[in-house]
Motif scaffolding. Structure first.
Motif, PDB file in Angstrom:
ATOM      1  N   LYS A  48      -9.098  45.129  -3.705  1.00 16.62           N
ATOM      2  CA  LYS A  48      -7.663  45.090  -4.028  1.00 16.62           C
ATOM      3  C   LYS A  48      -6.948  46.389  -3.649  1.00 16.62           C
ATOM      4  N   ALA A  49      -7.579  47.532  -3.902  1.00 16.89           N
ATOM      5  CA  ALA A  49      -6.953  48.815  -3.591  1.00 16.89           C
ATOM      6  C   ALA A  49      -6.788  48.989  -2.082  1.00 16.89           C
ATOM      7  N   ASN A  50      -7.787  48.563  -1.297  1.00 15.99           N
ATOM      8  CA  ASN A  50      -7.685  48.658   0.164  1.00 15.99           C
ATOM      9  C   ASN A  50      -6.559  47.782   0.694  1.00 15.99           C
ATOM     10  N   GLU A  51      -6.457  46.556   0.186  1.00 14.93           N
ATOM     11  CA  GLU A  51      -5.397  45.646   0.618  1.00 14.93           C
ATOM     12  C   GLU A  51      -4.022  46.218   0.276  1.00 14.93           C
ATOM     13  N   LEU A  52      -3.895  46.768  -0.933  1.00 15.82           N
ATOM     14  CA  LEU A  52      -2.627  47.363  -1.343  1.00 15.82           C
ATOM     15  C   LEU A  52      -2.296  48.572  -0.463  1.00 15.82           C
ATOM     16  N   LEU A  53      -3.299  49.394  -0.156  1.00 13.93           N
ATOM     17  CA  LEU A  53      -3.078  50.573   0.678  1.00 13.93           C
ATOM     18  C   LEU A  53      -2.514  50.175   2.039  1.00 13.93           C
ATOM     19  N   LEU A  54      -3.127  49.182   2.690  1.00 17.25           N
ATOM     20  CA  LEU A  54      -2.658  48.764   4.013  1.00 17.25           C
ATOM     21  C   LEU A  54      -1.247  48.183   3.938  1.00 17.25           C
ATOM     22  N   ALA A  55      -0.977  47.364   2.922  1.00 14.76           N
ATOM     23  CA  ALA A  55       0.359  46.776   2.766  1.00 14.76           C
ATOM     24  C   ALA A  55       1.397  47.866   2.494  1.00 14.76           C
ATOM     25  N   TRP A  56       1.051  48.824   1.633  1.00 15.61           N
ATOM     26  CA  TRP A  56       1.976  49.905   1.282  1.00 15.61           C
ATOM     27  C   TRP A  56       2.258  50.800   2.493  1.00 15.61           C
ATOM     28  N   SER A  58       2.034  49.953   5.626  1.00 16.27           N
ATOM     29  CA  SER A  58       2.825  49.145   6.550  1.00 16.27           C
ATOM     30  C   SER A  58       4.305  49.205   6.183  1.00 16.27           C
ATOM     31  N   LYS A  59       4.596  49.092   4.890  1.00 20.88           N
ATOM     32  CA  LYS A  59       5.984  49.133   4.416  1.00 20.88           C
ATOM     33  C   LYS A  59       6.594  50.528   4.595  1.00 20.88           C
ATOM     34  N   GLN A  60       5.846  51.563   4.215  1.00 19.16           N
ATOM     35  CA  GLN A  60       6.352  52.940   4.301  1.00 19.16           C
ATOM     36  C   GLN A  60       6.599  53.371   5.746  1.00 19.16           C
ATOM     37  N   LEU A  61       5.673  52.983   6.638  1.00 21.27           N
ATOM     38  CA  LEU A  61       5.744  53.422   8.027  1.00 21.27           C
ATOM     39  C   LEU A  61       6.561  52.467   8.897  1.00 21.27           C
ATOM     40  N   LYS A  62       6.923  51.315   8.330  1.00 22.22           N
ATOM     41  CA  LYS A  62       7.697  50.299   9.058  1.00 22.22           C
ATOM     42  C   LYS A  62       6.988  49.851  10.337  1.00 22.22           C
ATOM     43  N   VAL A  63       5.685  49.616  10.214  1.00 27.76           N
ATOM     44  CA  VAL A  63       4.909  49.034  11.313  1.00 27.76           C
ATOM     45  C   VAL A  63       4.186  47.808  10.763  1.00 27.76           C
ATOM     46  N   PRO A  64       3.911  46.811  11.622  1.00 26.80           N
ATOM     47  CA  PRO A  64       3.172  45.631  11.144  1.00 26.80           C
ATOM     48  C   PRO A  64       1.792  46.018  10.615  1.00 26.80           C
ATOM     49  N   GLN A  65       1.347  45.307   9.593  1.00 24.60           N
ATOM     50  CA  GLN A  65       0.065  45.629   8.955  1.00 24.60           C
ATOM     51  C   GLN A  65      -1.096  45.523   9.938  1.00 24.60           C
ATOM     52  N   LYS A  66      -0.980  44.659  10.949  1.00 24.59           N
ATOM     53  CA  LYS A  66      -2.066  44.513  11.923  1.00 24.59           C
ATOM     54  C   LYS A  66      -2.210  45.745  12.829  1.00 24.59           C
ATOM     55  N   GLN A  67      -1.239  46.681  12.767  1.00 26.00           N
ATOM     56  CA  GLN A  67      -1.326  47.914  13.551  1.00 26.00           C
ATOM     57  C   GLN A  67      -1.908  49.069  12.737  1.00 26.00           C
ATOM     58  N   ILE A  68      -2.463  48.747  11.571  1.00 25.47           N
ATOM     59  CA  ILE A  68      -3.117  49.751  10.725  1.00 25.47           C
ATOM     60  C   ILE A  68      -4.523  49.243  10.427  1.00 25.47           C
ATOM     61  N   GLN A  69      -5.521  50.079  10.658  1.00 26.87           N
ATOM     62  CA  GLN A  69      -6.883  49.645  10.342  1.00 26.87           C
ATOM     63  C   GLN A  69      -7.721  50.799   9.819  1.00 26.87           C
ATOM     64  N   PHE A  70      -8.746  50.439   9.050  1.00 24.44           N
ATOM     65  CA  PHE A  70      -9.666  51.450   8.539  1.00 24.44           C
ATOM     66  C   PHE A  70     -10.587  51.916   9.653  1.00 24.44           C
ATOM     67  N   VAL A  71     -10.793  53.230   9.742  1.00 22.57           N
ATOM     68  CA  VAL A  71     -11.787  53.800  10.640  1.00 22.57           C
ATOM     69  C   VAL A  71     -13.068  53.990   9.833  1.00 22.57           C
ATOM     70  N   SER A  72     -12.910  54.483   8.598  1.00 17.97           N
ATOM     71  CA  SER A  72     -14.061  54.675   7.713  1.00 17.97           C
ATOM     72  C   SER A  72     -13.581  54.774   6.267  1.00 17.97           C
ATOM     73  N   GLY A  73     -14.513  54.626   5.342  1.00 22.73           N
ATOM     74  CA  GLY A  73     -14.223  54.868   3.939  1.00 22.73           C
ATOM     75  C   GLY A  73     -13.722  53.688   3.126  1.00 22.73           C
ATOM     76  N   GLN A  74     -13.975  52.455   3.583  1.00 23.64           N
ATOM     77  CA  GLN A  74     -13.511  51.306   2.809  1.00 23.64           C
ATOM     78  C   GLN A  74     -14.070  51.295   1.387  1.00 23.64           C
ATOM     79  N   ASN A  75     -15.275  51.827   1.196  1.00 27.04           N
ATOM     80  CA  ASN A  75     -15.901  51.824  -0.126  1.00 27.04           C
ATOM     81  C   ASN A  75     -15.885  53.199  -0.779  1.00 27.04           C
ATOM     82  N   SER A  76     -14.994  54.055  -0.326  1.00 28.62           N
ATOM     83  CA  SER A  76     -14.937  55.418  -0.823  1.00 28.62           C
ATOM     84  C   SER A  76     -13.493  55.771  -1.158  1.00 28.62           C
TER      85      SER A  76
END
Length: 98
Positions: A48-56, A58-76
């Protein structure tokens, strides 16, 4: 000057983030150990926190969510996220200013 938590790469811009799940509201708190610290309203379980981070982001940077991805640290708490598309480092710095 480019902040320590932001790095321009050939494919986009990498952000080093320190995320704190379970906070009262989602916002940029400041710096922590060379990373941009973001408090997240969502709990850490079930991604849930990862999903919220990507959505947030996306909204703050005004870019589509598909243009943001994790490089590392999904479980950290320490995460690296890459943003690509028509956005500059300066725009990211302004959008994520604590």
């Amino acid at each position: 000057m480019t902040p320590i938590w932001l790095k321009q790469t050939p494919s986009g811009i990498t952000l080093n983030l320190h995320c704190q799940p379970g906070a009262k509201q989602t916002k940029v708190v400041g710096l922590h150990d060379g990373c941009l610290k973001i408090s997240l309203q969502a709990p850490a379980q079930e991604n849930k926190a990862n999903e919220l981070l990507l959505a947030w982001l996306s909204k703050q940077l005004k870019v589509p969510q598909k243009q943001i991805q994790f490089v590392s640290g999904q479980n950290s708490r320490k995460k690296r996220v890459e943003v690509w598309g028509p956005i500059s480092a300066e725009q990211i710095i302004l959008a994520l200013n604590p």
